[in-house]
Motif scaffolding. Structure first.
Motif, mmCIF file in Angstrom:
data_model
loop_
_atom_site.group_PDB
_atom_site.id
_atom_site.type_symbol
_atom_site.label_atom_id
_atom_site.label_comp_id
_atom_site.label_asym_id
_atom_site.label_seq_id
_atom_site.Cartn_x
_atom_site.Cartn_y
_atom_site.Cartn_z
ATOM 1 N N LYS A 87 0.786 -1.262 0.026
ATOM 2 C CA LYS A 87 -0.170 -0.229 -0.166
ATOM 3 C C LYS A 87 0.833 1.178 -0.011
ATOM 4 N N SER A 89 1.284 4.893 1.602
ATOM 5 C CA SER A 89 0.872 5.951 2.871
ATOM 6 C C SER A 89 1.154 7.398 2.409
ATOM 7 N N TRP A 116 -8.182 0.378 -3.397
ATOM 8 C CA TRP A 116 -8.699 -0.017 -1.910
ATOM 9 C C TRP A 116 -8.317 1.452 -1.495
ATOM 10 N N TRP A 170 -11.147 0.771 5.764
ATOM 11 C CA TRP A 170 -10.732 0.244 4.348
ATOM 12 C C TRP A 170 -12.108 0.082 3.537
ATOM 13 N N GLU A 233 -4.298 6.038 3.134
ATOM 14 C CA GLU A 233 -3.562 4.845 2.431
ATOM 15 C C GLU A 233 -4.322 4.369 1.426
ATOM 16 N N MET A 234 -3.866 3.838 0.409
ATOM 17 C CA MET A 234 -4.445 3.285 -0.956
ATOM 18 C C MET A 234 -3.542 2.046 -1.214
ATOM 19 N N SER A 235 -4.301 1.111 -2.103
ATOM 20 C CA SER A 235 -3.895 0.124 -2.531
ATOM 21 C C SER A 235 -4.441 -0.579 -3.437
ATOM 22 N N GLN A 236 -4.093 -1.437 -4.492
ATOM 23 C CA GLN A 236 -4.606 -2.201 -5.439
ATOM 24 C C GLN A 236 -5.402 -1.198 -6.629
ATOM 25 N N TRP A 266 -1.461 -2.961 -10.582
ATOM 26 C CA TRP A 266 -0.928 -2.516 -9.160
ATOM 27 C C TRP A 266 0.149 -3.598 -8.926
ATOM 28 N N LYS A 279 5.839 3.072 1.107
ATOM 29 C CA LYS A 279 5.345 1.797 0.776
ATOM 30 C C LYS A 279 5.163 0.961 1.913
ATOM 31 N N VAL A 282 0.785 -4.697 2.743
ATOM 32 C CA VAL A 282 -0.716 -4.277 2.796
ATOM 33 C C VAL A 282 -1.410 -5.333 3.707
ATOM 34 N N ARG A 288 -8.885 -6.460 4.941
ATOM 35 C CA ARG A 288 -9.674 -5.100 4.779
ATOM 36 C C ARG A 288 -11.080 -5.430 4.763
#
Length: 292
Positions: A87, A89, A116, A170, A233-236, A266, A279, A282, A288
C-alpha cells in the motif's frame, strides 16, 4: 607377457609333446580371458565416465536455471512477498507527498478504475488520483475537496458520486465510464451506489499523460495544491480499458477474484513514491474486508 614368463621359467625340452601342447592351449585360453576381462573393464570405465558427464551436465543445467530465476526475481526487486501486496501511505496534507504510476494510458473510449483506500481526513479526503495530459490537467480526476461530495472529473466535466469513504475504514471503490453518452457508474464495497450519463460524452481519453496518486495536477505532473491532497492509505489501484461487469467488481471487492488491470496493474515496480510517501506491506484482502 604371462606366456613369455612361463616359457622363460619352464624347460620345454624336458616336457613331453602332448603336455607342451596342452600347456600352450591353457596359456592361450588364459590370455584370451585376461584380454576379455580388460576389455570389459575398459567398457565399464567408459560407461561410468559417460554417466558421470551426463549427470554433471544435468546438474549444471538445473543450477543455471535456478540462477536465472534468482536473477529474474532480483531484477523485479519487490520488497514484498508478492509484487502487488503493498500500500502507499500519504499521512500528511502537503503538496509534496505523492505516488506516480510509471505506465501511462493509451487512448481510451471506456475505462474502469478500482482501488482500495482508507482515510478519515476532514474536510474531504482529497484526491486519490489524477490523470493529466498536455492541454488538460483534469483529464480524469477523483476528488473530495472541502465539504463537497466526492467528484469524478472527465475532461474537466464533473459528476458527483454517492460515495461515503471518509470513516477511516478500508473501502473498495470502482468507477466505470464510457464515452458513449458519457455513461458512468460508481461502486462502493462491491455495491453499485450510483449511475449517470452526459459526463464528457463522445470524448476519448487522451493518451500519454501522467498518473499521480494522492495529488491533483494543475499542470502535467505538477503544481500540486496541499488543500486538495489525499490523506490516508491506498492499494490495488488498477485500470482496465473497458467497463467491468458488476459481477466482476463485486467479486474483486469481496476477495473472491484477483483481476489485475490490463492497462495499469498494481505492482511494486510500477509505482514510485516521492516527498516522504511510503510503501508498506498491505493487510490481506480478507482483513480489509473485515474492516468494513
Amino acid at each position: 607377457s604371462l606366456k613369455h614368463q612361463l616359457r622363460a621359467n619352464v624347460s620345454y625340452a624336458a616336457l613331453p609333446n602332448d603336455l607342451r601342447e596342452m600347456l600352450q592351449r591353457r596359456l592361450g585360453d588364459l590370455e584370451r580371458q585376461l584380454l576379455s576381462k580388460v576389455a570389459e573393464l575398459e567398457d565399464e570405465k567408459s560407461l561410468l565416465h559417460n554417466e558421470t558427464s551426463a549427470h554433471r551436465q544435468k546438474t549444471e543445467t538445473a543450477l543455471n536455471a535456478l540462477l536465472e530465476r534468482v536473477s529474474e526475481l532480483e531484477k523485479g526487486n519487490s520488497a514484498f512477498k508478492s509484487p502487488d501486496e503493498f500500500k502507499v501511505s500519504l499521512p500528511l496534507r502537503t503538496n509534496y507527498l505523492y505516488g506516480k504510476i510509471k505506465k501511462t494510458l493509451p487512448e481510451l473510449y471506456a475505462f474502469t478504475v478500482c482501488l482500495w483506500l482508507r482515510s478519515s481526513a476532514s474536510p474531504g479526503i482529497g484526491t486519490p488520483f489524477s490523470y493529466a495530459v498536455p492541454g488538460q490537467a483534469n483529464e480524469i480526476v477523483l476528488i473530495e475537496w472541502g465539504n463537497n461530495p466526492i467528484e469524478l472529473l472527465i475532461n474537466d466535466k464533473v459528476a458527483q458520486l454517492p460515495l461515503f469513504i471518509s470513516d477511516g475504514k478500508w473501502h473498495h471503490i470502482c468507477i466505470t465510464w464510457t464515452t458513449r453518452d458519457g455513461m458512468w457508474e460508481a461502486f462502493q464495497d462491491g455495491e453499485k451506489l450510483g449511475t449517470g450519463e452526459n459526463l464528457a460524452p463522445w470524448h476519448p481519453i487522451k493518451p500519454g499523460g501522467v498518473l499521480i496518486l494522492g495529488q491533483e495536477q494543475d499542470t502535467v505532473g505538477g503544481r500540486f495544491d496541499a488543500t486538495q491532497a489525499f490523506v490516508g492509505e491506498m492499494s490495488q489501484f488498477n485500470i482496465w480499458d473497458r467497463v467491468l461487469k458488476a459481477e466482476d467488481i463485486s467479486n474483486i471487492a469481496n476477495c473472491s477474484a484477483n483481476m489485475p488491470g490490463n492497462i495499469v496493474p498494481w505492482v511494486d515496480n510500477n509505482v514510485d513514491v516521492f516527498g516522504g510517501a511510503t510503501k508498506w506491506p498491505v493487510e490481506t484482502c480478507e482483513e480489509r474486508l473485515l474492516d468494513l
